[in-house]
Scaffold this motif. Sequence first.
Motif, PDB file in Angstrom:
ATOM      1  N   TRP A 161       0.853  -1.192   0.000  1.00  0.00           N
ATOM      2  CA  TRP A 161       0.000   0.000   0.000  1.00  0.00           C
ATOM      3  C   TRP A 161       0.887   1.240   0.000  1.00  0.00           C
ATOM      4  CZ3 TRP A 161       0.976  -2.508   4.664  1.00  0.00           C
ATOM      5  CH2 TRP A 161       1.462  -1.713   5.715  1.00  0.00           C
ATOM      6  N   MET A 162       0.327   2.369  -0.347  1.00  0.00           N
ATOM      7  CA  MET A 162       1.037   3.643  -0.295  1.00  0.00           C
ATOM      8  C   MET A 162       0.092   4.747   0.167  1.00  0.00           C
ATOM      9  SD  MET A 162       3.637   3.865  -3.536  1.00  0.00           S
ATOM     10  CE  MET A 162       2.323   3.828  -4.756  1.00  0.00           C
ATOM     11  N   VAL A 163       0.611   5.650   0.963  1.00  0.00           N
ATOM     12  CA  VAL A 163      -0.114   6.840   1.385  1.00  0.00           C
ATOM     13  C   VAL A 163       0.601   8.055   0.807  1.00  0.00           C
ATOM     14  CG1 VAL A 163      -0.821   8.284   3.337  1.00  0.00           C
ATOM     15  CG2 VAL A 163      -0.922   5.783   3.517  1.00  0.00           C
ATOM     16  N   GLY A 164      -0.176   8.977   0.235  1.00  0.00           N
ATOM     17  CA  GLY A 164       0.367  10.235  -0.244  1.00  0.00           C
ATOM     18  C   GLY A 164      -0.601  11.345   0.103  1.00  0.00           C
ATOM     19  N   LEU A 165      -0.228  12.238   1.019  1.00  0.00           N
ATOM     20  CA  LEU A 165      -1.136  13.302   1.471  1.00  0.00           C
ATOM     21  C   LEU A 165      -0.446  14.663   1.469  1.00  0.00           C
ATOM     22  CD1 LEU A 165      -2.904  11.659   4.568  1.00  0.00           C
ATOM     23  CD2 LEU A 165      -3.911  12.116   2.322  1.00  0.00           C
ATOM     24  N   PHE A 166      -1.144  15.671   0.943  1.00  0.00           N
ATOM     25  CA  PHE A 166      -0.739  17.059   1.065  1.00  0.00           C
ATOM     26  C   PHE A 166      -1.790  17.724   1.933  1.00  0.00           C
ATOM     27  CE2 PHE A 166       0.078  21.291  -1.353  1.00  0.00           C
ATOM     28  CZ  PHE A 166       0.849  21.748  -0.294  1.00  0.00           C
ATOM     29  N   GLY A 167      -1.483  17.804   3.235  1.00  0.00           N
ATOM     30  CA  GLY A 167      -2.527  18.201   4.184  1.00  0.00           C
ATOM     31  C   GLY A 167      -3.514  17.066   4.302  1.00  0.00           C
ATOM     32  N   ASP A 168      -4.769  17.285   3.811  1.00  0.00           N
ATOM     33  CA  ASP A 168      -5.759  16.209   3.831  1.00  0.00           C
ATOM     34  C   ASP A 168      -6.132  15.753   2.420  1.00  0.00           C
ATOM     35  OD1 ASP A 168      -7.101  18.421   2.954  1.00  0.00           O
ATOM     36  OD2 ASP A 168      -8.660  18.371   4.495  1.00  0.00           O
ATOM     37  N   GLU A 169      -5.365  16.238   1.423  1.00  0.00           N
ATOM     38  CA  GLU A 169      -5.651  15.868   0.039  1.00  0.00           C
ATOM     39  C   GLU A 169      -4.704  14.769  -0.440  1.00  0.00           C
ATOM     40  OE1 GLU A 169      -5.310  19.417  -2.246  1.00  0.00           O
ATOM     41  OE2 GLU A 169      -6.790  20.527  -1.051  1.00  0.00           O
ATOM     42  N   VAL A 170      -5.247  13.813  -1.174  1.00  0.00           N
ATOM     43  CA  VAL A 170      -4.434  12.711  -1.685  1.00  0.00           C
ATOM     44  C   VAL A 170      -3.534  13.198  -2.811  1.00  0.00           C
ATOM     45  CG1 VAL A 170      -4.485  10.487  -2.901  1.00  0.00           C
ATOM     46  CG2 VAL A 170      -6.104  10.946  -1.033  1.00  0.00           C
ATOM     47  N   ILE A 171      -2.278  12.776  -2.778  1.00  0.00           N
ATOM     48  CA  ILE A 171      -1.326  13.039  -3.864  1.00  0.00           C
ATOM     49  C   ILE A 171      -1.321  11.792  -4.734  1.00  0.00           C
ATOM     50  CG2 ILE A 171       1.068  13.547  -4.453  1.00  0.00           C
ATOM     51  CD1 ILE A 171       1.332  14.571  -1.500  1.00  0.00           C
ATOM     52  N   GLY A 191      -3.841  -4.380  15.204  1.00  0.00           N
ATOM     53  CA  GLY A 191      -4.440  -3.232  14.539  1.00  0.00           C
ATOM     54  C   GLY A 191      -5.344  -3.650  13.389  1.00  0.00           C
ATOM     55  N   GLU A 192      -5.764  -2.668  12.615  1.00  0.00           N
ATOM     56  CA  GLU A 192      -6.639  -2.924  11.480  1.00  0.00           C
ATOM     57  C   GLU A 192      -6.390  -1.892  10.392  1.00  0.00           C
ATOM     58  OE1 GLU A 192     -10.451  -2.622  13.283  1.00  0.00           O
ATOM     59  OE2 GLU A 192     -10.342  -0.452  13.557  1.00  0.00           O
ATOM     60  N   GLU A 193      -7.101  -2.050   9.305  1.00  0.00           N
ATOM     61  CA  GLU A 193      -6.998  -1.070   8.224  1.00  0.00           C
ATOM     62  C   GLU A 193      -7.605   0.243   8.698  1.00  0.00           C
ATOM     63  OE1 GLU A 193      -8.930  -0.334   3.816  1.00  0.00           O
ATOM     64  OE2 GLU A 193      -8.425  -2.393   4.416  1.00  0.00           O
ATOM     65  N   ILE A 194      -6.879   1.342   8.466  1.00  0.00           N
ATOM     66  CA  ILE A 194      -7.342   2.648   8.943  1.00  0.00           C
ATOM     67  C   ILE A 194      -7.113   3.711   7.876  1.00  0.00           C
ATOM     68  CG2 ILE A 194      -7.063   2.288  11.419  1.00  0.00           C
ATOM     69  CD1 ILE A 194      -4.269   3.501  11.167  1.00  0.00           C
ATOM     70  N   VAL A 195      -7.681   4.882   8.139  1.00  0.00           N
ATOM     71  CA  VAL A 195      -7.543   6.021   7.222  1.00  0.00           C
ATOM     72  C   VAL A 195      -6.776   7.139   7.935  1.00  0.00           C
ATOM     73  CG1 VAL A 195      -8.788   7.857   6.011  1.00  0.00           C
ATOM     74  CG2 VAL A 195      -9.594   5.497   5.879  1.00  0.00           C
ATOM     75  N   ILE A 196      -5.751   7.671   7.272  1.00  0.00           N
ATOM     76  CA  ILE A 196      -5.042   8.843   7.774  1.00  0.00           C
ATOM     77  C   ILE A 196      -5.771  10.066   7.223  1.00  0.00           C
ATOM     78  CG2 ILE A 196      -2.826  10.056   7.892  1.00  0.00           C
ATOM     79  CD1 ILE A 196      -2.701   7.315   9.147  1.00  0.00           C
ATOM     80  N   GLU A 197      -6.448  10.793   8.073  1.00  0.00           N
ATOM     81  CA  GLU A 197      -7.265  11.914   7.611  1.00  0.00           C
ATOM     82  C   GLU A 197      -6.418  13.072   7.108  1.00  0.00           C
ATOM     83  OE1 GLU A 197     -10.281  11.804   7.043  1.00  0.00           O
ATOM     84  OE2 GLU A 197     -10.993  10.070   8.185  1.00  0.00           O
ATOM     85  N   GLU A 198      -5.287  13.311   7.780  1.00  0.00           N
ATOM     86  CA  GLU A 198      -4.387  14.360   7.312  1.00  0.00           C
ATOM     87  C   GLU A 198      -2.964  14.029   7.764  1.00  0.00           C
ATOM     88  OE1 GLU A 198      -4.954  18.216   8.927  1.00  0.00           O
ATOM     89  OE2 GLU A 198      -5.912  17.472  10.747  1.00  0.00           O
ATOM     90  N   ALA A 199      -2.005  14.620   7.078  1.00  0.00           N
ATOM     91  CA  ALA A 199      -0.601  14.256   7.273  1.00  0.00           C
ATOM     92  C   ALA A 199      -0.136  14.420   8.715  1.00  0.00           C
ATOM     93  CB  ALA A 199       0.277  15.092   6.343  1.00  0.00           C
ATOM     94  N   ASP A 200      -0.544  15.493   9.386  1.00  0.00           N
ATOM     95  CA  ASP A 200      -0.052  15.762  10.740  1.00  0.00           C
ATOM     96  C   ASP A 200      -0.593  14.791  11.780  1.00  0.00           C
ATOM     97  OD1 ASP A 200       1.701  17.864  10.275  1.00  0.00           O
ATOM     98  OD2 ASP A 200       0.085  19.344  10.217  1.00  0.00           O
ATOM     99  N   ARG A 201      -1.584  13.991  11.427  1.00  0.00           N
ATOM    100  CA  ARG A 201      -2.156  13.044  12.391  1.00  0.00           C
ATOM    101  C   ARG A 201      -1.581  11.633  12.219  1.00  0.00           C
ATOM    102  NH1 ARG A 201      -8.547  13.879  12.068  1.00  0.00           N
ATOM    103  NH2 ARG A 201      -8.426  12.186  13.606  1.00  0.00           N
TER     104      ARG A 201
END
Length: 694
Positions: A161-171, A191-201
């Motif tokens: 998987w990959m995460v790419g966030l600019f603030g709360d927007e997906v890159i 743990g489980e599958e989760i969502v990163i709402e924004e980069a700082d979190r």
Amino acid sequence: MSKSVLFELGVEELPARFIDDALAQLKAKTVQWMADNRIPYTDIIGYATPRRLAVKITGVEEKQPDIEEEAKGPAKKIALDEEGNWTKAAIGFSKGQGKDVDDIYFKEVKGTEYVHVNKFIEGEATSQLLQNFREVFLALTFPKNMRWGSRDLRYARPIRWMVGLFGDEVIPFSIESVETGKRTFGHRFLGEEIVIEEADRYEDTLVDQYVIASVDKRRTEILNQLKQLESEQGWKLILDEELLDEVTHLVEYPTVFSGSFSKEFLEVPEEALITSMKEHQRYFPVRSVQGDLIPYFVGVRNGDEQYLDVVARGNEKVLKARLKDAQFFYEEDQKGSIDGKLEKLSRMVYQEELGTLADKVQRIIAITGKLSEWLGLDEEQQRKAKRAAEICKFDLVTQMVDEFTELQGVMGEKYAHIFGEDEEVAKAINEHYMPRQANGAVPSTTIGSIVSIADKLDTIVGSVSIGIIPTGSQDPYGLRRQALGILQTLTAHGYSVPVEKLIDLVHQFYFELDLPTRNEKEVRDDLHEFFRVRAAYLMREERMDPDIVEAVLNSGIGIFSTTKEKASLLVEKRFDPTFKHVHEALGRVLNLAEKAESSNIDESLFENEKERKLYEVYLSIHEPFIKEIQEGRPSSALSTLSELAGPIHEFFDTTMVMAEDEKVRHNRLGLLKLIADDVYTFADLNAIEWKQQF
């Protein structure tokens, strides 16, 4: 308005040894990528666990800064034709800059007028540029790569998987059909599958899913738990830094636990028990406050505190099996005799072209004997050194060393004591493997150091003789480390033996024993250069200036401790204004001596007192100078050599070296060559960048 950027690469479990380097690469390449793309930011924070590599970039601006710059084009005489019209060169230049000829102006540069235009480059949106960050992930390198499924990408482990966030927007970007998004995964079991709402979190969100993403925080958490357990139990843990780092990279959510084993296993040498716990099970061994090894161990679980007692019992069962093996090996190894074990060495191939381990031992014995003579050991010490050389490899046939290769030498010393060998001999068996790693301890005893040097010399000379020479990062036989070990041991013990003499001694053995070897001169040159490069490396590690290092190694390494002293002395002289007249005089000699065809001197060809005086001073200082070099007194040697400075300046002031008379000219050049030979024995002074201030 600035925001934080987050990129996370989710993979199958990475080997612990890959993680430090991969994280360092990720941070360094991110810094470079941001600079290359002119994206302003505040800070870059790296994260890594066995299942992820991530980077958070804080304070990222929403667009590149605009640029106003002046572009320089062709010279005016090229930009305008004879009638004053714009040429194709000028028109093409202006179009290439996004301008037209009306925007051109002329500006003088170093006396010549050139075409110029002012350009305005509007900064691009950061969100667009960040879509190319995939280049950074693809640029990461690993010790070993693999492919998975039908995909073409070779990588350390499959990307999941990959995460790419600019603030709360997906890159948005993808690698091998894996798309970026906000989705990540917590601990594999808790743990489980989760969502990163924004980069700082990012960090906080993962902690809720039993993942401590920061390597430093995870390491600190493990260390704190270890210290707490240590305090509660009154123990003294053996906190090996490498093991602590490895355990940090094996877990995402660490929880420390302890277990025990039967006291009967304490009869096995503690080195074997510690090795079994640390190297095989990744446990921290435990000592009492008094320093004795006690029957407990401490491990780090990748999870929480649930069922920790069950985890401890399971680990106890695994360790018990390991320790039973070690106990059995220890008891079996004590059967028979050392001679019986030595006989088995003749059936163990050391290297296909270089014979068996028994053959290697015979060479070590011969080299040890010669070294013992050179160093002036008395008859009893020579006898002990020979015995240590004879049995230095006997433990390689023991079951304990076969199972725990890290204990070679260590068990040799233990078993030698059991079989009644002399204390110094037994210790030398252990010490001859030293230093075991870069900057490790060198042998402390004379006998151990001699056998260590002999063993390493045989390995290096044998390997180079048959063409095994380290290239780039490839050094499967550890020849570089062994060469460094020889130089460090010679220095630590103050042995006044020229390194080249040692090399040539062993090299000659290979010809006398009719062992496979390449061309004699090529091998000799390769060996000398190999050691010279290692000596230079050690000296630069001690912060000696590269030009001075090369200067003192110009004529070879010689006695390494003396060569290092020469370098230190020249570091001081580099800034000493009183030494200027000396280095200028000797430097002039070195320059002209290159033209000499021989150093034969005919005193009847001297035409003035100054050249005669120079020759007489040379004769008076030559033997004392050589003696001071051989005795390891470089400061005295340089002072003696400096006595030539005055006569040299007087010689050049009154004497035409390149005289018309050929015999006189050759005689004068020969005199300079005699002096130059002594100068080069100390150092190539012309290779040094002198920095005296006046």
